[in-house]
Scaffold this motif. Sequence first.
Motif, PDB file in Angstrom:
ATOM      1  N   THR A 135       0.812  -1.065   0.104  1.00 56.62           N
ATOM      2  CA  THR A 135      -0.068  -0.047   0.067  1.00 56.62           C
ATOM      3  C   THR A 135       0.674   1.113  -0.001  1.00 56.62           C
ATOM      4  O   THR A 135       1.788   1.432   0.865  1.00 56.62           O
ATOM      5  N   ASN A 165      -2.059  10.730  -6.399  1.00 56.02           N
ATOM      6  CA  ASN A 165      -2.456   9.314  -5.895  1.00 56.02           C
ATOM      7  C   ASN A 165      -3.450   8.738  -6.639  1.00 56.02           C
ATOM      8  O   ASN A 165      -3.487   7.696  -7.048  1.00 56.02           O
ATOM      9  N   GLU A 166      -4.230   9.749  -7.244  1.00 56.68           N
ATOM     10  CA  GLU A 166      -5.423   9.339  -8.383  1.00 56.68           C
ATOM     11  C   GLU A 166      -4.680   8.837  -9.662  1.00 56.68           C
ATOM     12  O   GLU A 166      -5.014   7.756 -10.215  1.00 56.68           O
ATOM     13  N   ARG A 169      -3.010   5.321  -8.899  1.00 55.54           N
ATOM     14  CA  ARG A 169      -3.831   4.411  -8.617  1.00 55.54           C
ATOM     15  C   ARG A 169      -4.542   4.016 -10.013  1.00 55.54           C
ATOM     16  O   ARG A 169      -4.494   2.785 -10.200  1.00 55.54           O
ATOM     17  N   ARG A 173      -4.201   0.225 -11.539  1.00 59.48           N
ATOM     18  CA  ARG A 173      -5.260  -0.570 -12.094  1.00 59.48           C
ATOM     19  C   ARG A 173      -5.019  -1.041 -13.627  1.00 59.48           C
ATOM     20  O   ARG A 173      -5.353  -2.077 -13.750  1.00 59.48           O
ATOM     21  N   ASN A 180      -2.416  -1.252  -3.357  1.00 61.36           N
ATOM     22  CA  ASN A 180      -3.141  -0.339  -3.285  1.00 61.36           C
ATOM     23  C   ASN A 180      -2.714   0.992  -3.096  1.00 61.36           C
ATOM     24  O   ASN A 180      -1.506   1.188  -2.666  1.00 61.36           O
ATOM     25  N   THR A 181      -3.557   2.021  -3.117  1.00 59.20           N
ATOM     26  CA  THR A 181      -3.289   3.488  -2.804  1.00 59.20           C
ATOM     27  C   THR A 181      -4.322   4.276  -1.852  1.00 59.20           C
ATOM     28  O   THR A 181      -5.281   3.710  -2.227  1.00 59.20           O
ATOM     29  N   LEU A 182      -3.742   4.818  -0.986  1.00 57.28           N
ATOM     30  CA  LEU A 182      -4.612   5.459  -0.146  1.00 57.28           C
ATOM     31  C   LEU A 182      -4.267   7.120  -0.169  1.00 57.28           C
ATOM     32  O   LEU A 182      -3.198   7.154   0.425  1.00 57.28           O
ATOM     33  N   HIS A 225      -9.198   0.444   1.839  1.00 56.30           N
ATOM     34  CA  HIS A 225      -9.789   1.827   1.471  1.00 56.30           C
ATOM     35  C   HIS A 225      -8.793   2.844   0.374  1.00 56.30           C
ATOM     36  O   HIS A 225      -7.550   2.541   0.685  1.00 56.30           O
ATOM     37  N   ARG A 226      -9.399   3.516  -0.393  1.00 55.22           N
ATOM     38  CA  ARG A 226      -8.583   4.333  -1.181  1.00 55.22           C
ATOM     39  C   ARG A 226      -8.417   5.866  -1.158  1.00 55.22           C
ATOM     40  O   ARG A 226      -7.865   6.603  -1.745  1.00 55.22           O
ATOM     41  N   LYS A 227      -9.654   6.320  -0.292  1.00 53.84           N
ATOM     42  CA  LYS A 227      -9.569   7.557   0.109  1.00 53.84           C
ATOM     43  C   LYS A 227     -10.023   7.634   1.771  1.00 53.84           C
ATOM     44  O   LYS A 227     -11.066   6.918   2.075  1.00 53.84           O
TER      45      LYS A 227
END
Length: 277
Positions: A135, A165-166, A169, A173, A180-182, A225-227
């Motif tokens: 992560t 981050n976006e 992610r 993907r 994962n990224t958060l 979770h991502r956010k």
Amino acid sequence: MAKGTRLAGATLLVTGGGSGLGRRMALGAARRGSRVVIWDVDAAAGAAVCDEIRAAGGQADAQYVDVTDRDAVKAAAAEAGTVDVVVNNAGVVSGQRLLDATEDAIERTMNVNVLALYWVTRAFLGGMVERRRGTVVTVASAAGLVGVARQTDYSASKFAAVGFNESLRAELRADRADVNTLVVCPFYINTGMFDGVRTRWPLLLPILEEEDVAARVLDAIEAGHRKLVLPPLVNLLPVLRVLPVGVFDRLMDVLGVNRTMDHFTGRAPGRTGGHSG
């Protein structure tokens, strides 16, 4: 789809881990069974947190690292070894109007809050992708969701952090990488980073406590979770931007968001390093 990372038995690295929110996340991760690696430009503060974790029976290492130095980051990453969770937490704020901030202060804000995200994440991401586990946490800010007065450089840097981050992610993907990224976007946190900050509506926009925020971040890492936006009401602020500019500005005035920095005095005495929202 990327999944959460169980902290028990994992290695978690946190930048700016010598104080503030970074320290709380380091201590919390250690209590959950993680080996913790602390990076900080305050070597004594990082070592103190490391000693605190070891005294409680946990595993920890501390390294002096300037996260804006690409070569230093690479060398420290090689020494740190395998890392499962990277928490990009180090951050700085000047809290000054654009015309009042020095060029050096603006440049440092961008180097610490933006460019360091790339250097630190790149140092560990390849290993995570190869192991199909891990992560990457980006501690941004509510200021990364809506611009705030007296924070032109800080808000811009945190908008960039959210975008980092976006984009990361989306990239992971597209590559079907199981990493994962958060992104974490809190309102002001009581770390001393924003000494003198006041909120107009304390029940809606409260000053958050670092221990609670740290626990929420660690929970989010494990849950995948991502956010994470704190308090949840802050999620509504970017939505207001679809309104006409004049209406948006008026609502921001009513909420008092643009006046929170009016009494900003800088970091509280004795409070160094770390990060706040």
